[in-house]
Each structure stands twice: as C-alpha cells, then as structure tokens.
Design a protein around this motif. Structure first.
Motif: not given
Length: 102
Positions: A38-42
């Motif tokens: 649901q969430s992604l840190i790039i």
C-alpha cells in the motif's frame, strides 16, 4: 538503472540514472513494486544522473498511486543533484524516513 527492494517490498532504492532515456522501464518497475504494498518509500540518494523528466515521472507515478489509495514517499537526504531538480520543478520530497509500520 539498478533497483534494490527491501523490507518486504516497502522500500525501493534507485541507483544510477533516472532520465528521459529510461523512464518507462523504471516506471514499470516502480508500479510493479507498488502492486505488492500500500505504501512505498523510494530512496533517490544513490542516483548519479537525474533530470526534470525523471522528476515528473516520479510525480505522475505518485499521483496515480494516490488515486488508487496507495502512497509513494520520495526520499532524498544528501543527493544535491536530486534536491536541485526537485526544487527547480517544485516537487516535494522527504529528507527524513518515516518510521515503518509493520
């Protein structure tokens, strides 16, 4: 472009180049990673080359994620090239990683 994925696909590190010549390939990989969470840190700190087209692709991909009730956090703590490009085009990024929730 090298991509590393950690923390059960919640963290993605981009290395090398993100520019007009490889946008669709990188966007596809980001969207594939986002399909798994649901969430992604790039993390953008390891980019060596970054241009306005790369910044806009990240912005558009983040907006598409938001429309699908998902979240992309663009993280850059030290890479001055990335910071300059984001400031130039007016895109926000985080210089602090959020505390992960598992």
């Amino acid at each position: 472009m090298i991509l590393h994925s950690f923390l059960t696909n919640r963290f993605l590190s981009l290395e090398g180049r993100l520019y007009s010549g490889n946008l669709s390939e990188v966007q596809f990989k980001i969207e594939a990673a986002l399909d798994k969470t649901q969430s992604l840190i790039i993390d953008l700190d390891s980019l060596e080359r970054f241009d306005e087209a790369g910044a806009y692709m990240l912005y558009i991909t983040s907006e598409k994620a938001r429309e699908n009730n998902k979240k992309i956090i663009l993280f850059c703590k030290k890479n001055q090239i990335v910071k300059r490009v984001f400031n130039f085009v007016g895109i926000q990024y985080s210089s602090n990683l959020p505390i992960p929730s598992f």
